[in-house]
Design a protein around this motif. Structure first.
Motif, PDB file in Angstrom:
ATOM      1  N   THR A 157      -6.193   7.232 -21.783  1.00  0.00           N
ATOM      2  CA  THR A 157      -6.821   6.028 -21.227  1.00  0.00           C
ATOM      3  C   THR A 157      -6.205   5.577 -19.912  1.00  0.00           C
ATOM      4  N   VAL A 158      -5.017   6.064 -19.582  1.00  0.00           N
ATOM      5  CA  VAL A 158      -4.390   5.680 -18.308  1.00  0.00           C
ATOM      6  C   VAL A 158      -4.517   6.856 -17.344  1.00  0.00           C
ATOM      7  N   PRO A 159      -5.497   6.822 -16.443  1.00  0.00           N
ATOM      8  CA  PRO A 159      -5.743   7.960 -15.534  1.00  0.00           C
ATOM      9  C   PRO A 159      -4.803   7.946 -14.337  1.00  0.00           C
ATOM     10  N   THR A 160      -3.622   8.499 -14.517  1.00  0.00           N
ATOM     11  CA  THR A 160      -2.652   8.490 -13.419  1.00  0.00           C
ATOM     12  C   THR A 160      -3.157   9.277 -12.208  1.00  0.00           C
ATOM     13  N   ASN A 161      -3.925  10.352 -12.447  1.00  0.00           N
ATOM     14  CA  ASN A 161      -4.494  11.120 -11.330  1.00  0.00           C
ATOM     15  C   ASN A 161      -5.444  10.276 -10.492  1.00  0.00           C
ATOM     16  N   LYS A 162      -6.305   9.525 -11.181  1.00  0.00           N
ATOM     17  CA  LYS A 162      -7.262   8.668 -10.484  1.00  0.00           C
ATOM     18  C   LYS A 162      -6.544   7.537  -9.753  1.00  0.00           C
ATOM     19  N   MET A 163      -5.515   6.981 -10.368  1.00  0.00           N
ATOM     20  CA  MET A 163      -4.750   5.913  -9.721  1.00  0.00           C
ATOM     21  C   MET A 163      -4.102   6.428  -8.432  1.00  0.00           C
ATOM     22  N   ALA A 164      -3.555   7.649  -8.496  1.00  0.00           N
ATOM     23  CA  ALA A 164      -2.931   8.232  -7.303  1.00  0.00           C
ATOM     24  C   ALA A 164      -3.964   8.495  -6.216  1.00  0.00           C
ATOM     25  N   ASP A 165      -5.151   9.003  -6.600  1.00  0.00           N
ATOM     26  CA  ASP A 165      -6.214   9.264  -5.615  1.00  0.00           C
ATOM     27  C   ASP A 165      -6.711   7.972  -4.981  1.00  0.00           C
ATOM     28  N   ASP A 166      -6.867   6.913  -5.801  1.00  0.00           N
ATOM     29  CA  ASP A 166      -7.321   5.630  -5.265  1.00  0.00           C
ATOM     30  C   ASP A 166      -6.309   5.056  -4.270  1.00  0.00           C
ATOM     31  N   LEU A 167      -5.033   5.197  -4.607  1.00  0.00           N
ATOM     32  CA  LEU A 167      -3.991   4.726  -3.680  1.00  0.00           C
ATOM     33  C   LEU A 167      -4.070   5.473  -2.350  1.00  0.00           C
ATOM     34  N   LYS A 168      -4.240   6.779  -2.442  1.00  0.00           N
ATOM     35  CA  LYS A 168      -4.284   7.602  -1.231  1.00  0.00           C
ATOM     36  C   LYS A 168      -5.476   7.245  -0.364  1.00  0.00           C
ATOM     37  N   ARG A 169      -6.637   7.028  -0.985  1.00  0.00           N
ATOM     38  CA  ARG A 169      -7.850   6.699  -0.226  1.00  0.00           C
ATOM     39  C   ARG A 169      -7.746   5.338   0.450  1.00  0.00           C
ATOM     40  N   GLY A 207      -0.651  11.647  -3.443  1.00  0.00           N
ATOM     41  CA  GLY A 207      -1.275  12.804  -4.074  1.00  0.00           C
ATOM     42  C   GLY A 207      -0.637  13.183  -5.381  1.00  0.00           C
ATOM     43  N   SER A 208      -0.363  14.462  -5.556  1.00  0.00           N
ATOM     44  CA  SER A 208       0.141  14.979  -6.829  1.00  0.00           C
ATOM     45  C   SER A 208       1.518  14.419  -7.175  1.00  0.00           C
ATOM     46  N   GLU A 209       2.378  14.217  -6.173  1.00  0.00           N
ATOM     47  CA  GLU A 209       3.709  13.665  -6.461  1.00  0.00           C
ATOM     48  C   GLU A 209       3.602  12.240  -6.998  1.00  0.00           C
ATOM     49  N   THR A 210       2.688  11.478  -6.435  1.00  0.00           N
ATOM     50  CA  THR A 210       2.469  10.115  -6.922  1.00  0.00           C
ATOM     51  C   THR A 210       1.967  10.131  -8.359  1.00  0.00           C
ATOM     52  N   SER A 211       1.013  11.040  -8.647  1.00  0.00           N
ATOM     53  CA  SER A 211       0.490  11.161 -10.003  1.00  0.00           C
ATOM     54  C   SER A 211       1.595  11.530 -10.997  1.00  0.00           C
ATOM     55  N   GLU A 212       2.441  12.473 -10.628  1.00  0.00           N
ATOM     56  CA  GLU A 212       3.541  12.877 -11.501  1.00  0.00           C
ATOM     57  C   GLU A 212       4.542  11.739 -11.698  1.00  0.00           C
ATOM     58  N   TYR A 213       4.781  10.982 -10.635  1.00  0.00           N
ATOM     59  CA  TYR A 213       5.712   9.854 -10.728  1.00  0.00           C
ATOM     60  C   TYR A 213       5.173   8.783 -11.676  1.00  0.00           C
ATOM     61  N   LEU A 214       3.881   8.444 -11.511  1.00  0.00           N
ATOM     62  CA  LEU A 214       3.265   7.446 -12.391  1.00  0.00           C
ATOM     63  C   LEU A 214       3.250   7.921 -13.843  1.00  0.00           C
ATOM     64  N   ASP A 215       2.986   9.208 -14.035  1.00  0.00           N
ATOM     65  CA  ASP A 215       2.983   9.772 -15.381  1.00  0.00           C
ATOM     66  C   ASP A 215       4.384   9.690 -15.997  1.00  0.00           C
ATOM     67  N   LYS A 216       5.402   9.934 -15.200  1.00  0.00           N
ATOM     68  CA  LYS A 216       6.779   9.844 -15.679  1.00  0.00           C
ATOM     69  C   LYS A 216       7.133   8.408 -16.077  1.00  0.00           C
ATOM     70  N   ILE A 217       6.733   7.453 -15.235  1.00  0.00           N
ATOM     71  CA  ILE A 217       7.009   6.043 -15.535  1.00  0.00           C
ATOM     72  C   ILE A 217       6.282   5.614 -16.814  1.00  0.00           C
ATOM     73  N   MET A 218       5.011   6.040 -16.964  1.00  0.00           N
ATOM     74  CA  MET A 218       4.263   5.687 -18.173  1.00  0.00           C
ATOM     75  C   MET A 218       4.931   6.256 -19.418  1.00  0.00           C
ATOM     76  N   SER A 219       5.443   7.468 -19.330  1.00  0.00           N
ATOM     77  CA  SER A 219       6.129   8.074 -20.475  1.00  0.00           C
ATOM     78  C   SER A 219       7.390   7.284 -20.823  1.00  0.00           C
ATOM     79  N   GLN A 220       8.089   6.813 -19.795  1.00  0.00           N
ATOM     80  CA  GLN A 220       9.326   6.073 -20.033  1.00  0.00           C
ATOM     81  C   GLN A 220       9.071   4.711 -20.669  1.00  0.00           C
ATOM     82  N   ILE A 221       8.046   4.000 -20.220  1.00  0.00           N
ATOM     83  CA  ILE A 221       7.808   2.661 -20.763  1.00  0.00           C
ATOM     84  C   ILE A 221       6.999   2.697 -22.055  1.00  0.00           C
ATOM     85  N   THR A 222       6.317   3.817 -22.327  1.00  0.00           N
ATOM     86  CA  THR A 222       5.536   3.917 -23.559  1.00  0.00           C
ATOM     87  C   THR A 222       6.439   4.014 -24.782  1.00  0.00           C
ATOM     88  N   LEU A 223       7.621   4.625 -24.647  1.00  0.00           N
ATOM     89  CA  LEU A 223       8.523   4.758 -25.790  1.00  0.00           C
ATOM     90  C   LEU A 223       8.963   3.402 -26.332  1.00  0.00           C
TER      91      LEU A 223
END
Length: 448
Positions: free
Chosen positions: A337-349, A360-376
């Motif tokens: 439900t949390v589209p980190t790829n789309k969030m990164a693309d929207d930021l870039k645009r 781009g991809s680094e932003t998406s990976e960073y957001l995905d990492k942060i979501m994994s950390q706060i989801t625990l």
């Protein structure tokens, strides 16, 4: 008083006033329907049904329907078939390309998805309604004398039609509240149903405490309840703010890629999945008890252990497995439900970037990492709130009906829906130059 003055400001806004009146009226219709017993059933002989649905899994289901389940009401199925259909369609959207395509088509695609959800709701009702009717004289112990016209084909046909119609009508009420009223209609129907059972549960527990001269224990329980509500509010509202830098737009329409642009924040919710992990987990927690009662295992030691331990929603093994499932489903539901790829693309645009992270991809990976950390921590906190009713029962011997309001789905739904509704009312006040619900309520001067 400031609160009363704010309510007066709410009443001054004609559109908001009409929406609130419509919402209250439709909720009243829903609550009235929950008291209307199915034709052909004697309402005076439903004691066994009501006693069997005071605790356990059936008690939880009865709370979601606002007591309609225990009343053999025309709304006995409640709005839960629609919720189940919505969950199924959402999960199917991961694997079915057609649904994925509809999700990307905007409003027209969402309209088709809504239609699919409605038809699936009817299909689920057609399965649940006969099962509910068949359980009335068998599993719930309603005497045959309560069925004034017998339990023949005519009774089943008419009752199935009424139960399915009742669910569809409740779904229509929810959609009308969302469109013409205030708040999310479906969520409000569930919340009102839960709140409807709260006074009875509290009074039953309070009367038992008074019989034992434990007045202070009642006050102590209320303090704990308020603390749990506060913790639930914190869980719902908590966000991790990710600093975002926007490049300053030039007069020619381009961007100046420097650090002088506007600085904003991207909020990532601690509990992005809401109460859905609890709903998923509770749906699965029905399975072990049913397996233990199956013809293959019911006479074995393993079957008896499963049917005994997983039928008690306040038992140790039930809540241990329940908590683990909530943590797993929180990760699963957050991932879909949390589209980190789309969030990164929207930021870039939009010319935005996270300082120190490439777009781009680094932003998406960073957001995905942060979501994994706060989801625990979010999932563990959610699991603790979900199993707290069992803890309060064991520690303080609180009655099961009242204990359900000390956490779990009931409390989180009440808190989440209340916050969402208040935010919508608050937006109306701010748009009309009034302070929000938690402010002074004084009329602001519009900026020319």
């Amino acid at each position: 008083m400031k609160f009363i003055e704010t309510l007066k400001n709410v009443w001054k806004i004609e559109e908001l006033r009409n929406r609130i009146i419509l919402t209250l009226g439709l909720l009243l219709v829903y609550r009235f329907g929950a008291q209307v017993v199915l034709p052909g059933i004697d309402a005076a002989q439903l004691e066994n049904l009501q006693s069997n649905t005071e605790s356990g899994l059936l008690g939880l289901l009865n709370a979601f329907t606002g007591g309609a389940f225990a009343n053999a009401s025309v709304f006995a199925l409640g709005i839960m078939p629609y919720i189940s259909a919505s969950i199924v369609v959402q999960l199917m959207g991961i694997a079915i390309p057609y649904l994925q395509k509809l999700q990307k088509e905007g409003a027209s695609g969402q309209k088709k998805i809504t239609q699919i959800t409605r038809w699936l709701t009817i299909a689920i009702c057609l399965v649940q309604a006969p099962g509910y009717l068949a359980s009335l004289p068998t599993a719930f112990g309603i005497p045959q004398s309560a069925f004034l016209l017998g339990t023949g084909g005519l009774f089943y046909f008419s009752s199935i039609v009424i139960l399915v119609t009742g669910c569809i009508f409740a779904m229509w009420l929810g959609e009308k509240i969302t469109d013409k009223g205030i708040g999310n209609g479906i969520s409000l129907l569930i919340m009102v149903g839960i709140i409807a059972t709260l006074p009875k549960a509290f009074l039953q527990n309070a009367s038992s405490r008074l019989e034992g001269n434990n007045v202070m224990l009642i006050l102590f329980e209320l303090v704990i309840w308020l603390v749990i509500i506060l913790a639930s509010v914190m869980l719902v509202m908590a966000v991790r703010k990710i600093a975002v830098q926007y490049a300053r737009r030039t007069a020619s329409g381009g961007y100046e890629k420097n650090v002088m642009g506007s600085r904003q924040f991207l909020p990532l919710k601690l509990n992005a999945s809401g109460v859905m992990p609890i709903i998923f987990a509770q749906a699965i927690m029905f399975v072990p008890s049913l397996i233990g009662q199956s013809s293959f295992l019911k006479d074995t030691g393993a079957g008896q252990w499963m049917s005994t331990n997983f039928a008690d929603i306040f038992g140790f093994w039930y809540n241990l497995v329940f908590a683990l499932l909530i943590i797993v489903f929180t990760y699963f539901y957050t991932a879909i439900t949390v589209p980190t790829n789309k969030m990164a693309d929207d930021l870039k645009r939009s010319g935005g970037f996270i300082p120190g992270i490439r777009p781009g991809s680094e932003t998406s990976e960073y957001l995905d990492k942060i979501m994994s950390q706060i989801t625990l921590p979010g999932s563990i906190f959610l699991a603790l709130i979900a199993v707290f009713p069992a803890i309060i029962v064991k520690l303080m011997n609180v009655q099961s009906g009242w204990a359900l309001f000390f956490g779990g789905t009931s409390l989180l739904i009440m808190v989440g829906v209340a916050i969402d509704t208040m935010q919508q009312v608050n937006s109306y006040l701010l748009n009309r130059h009034y302070d929000g619900l938690m402010k002074t309520g004084k009329n602001r001067k519009a900026v020319a």
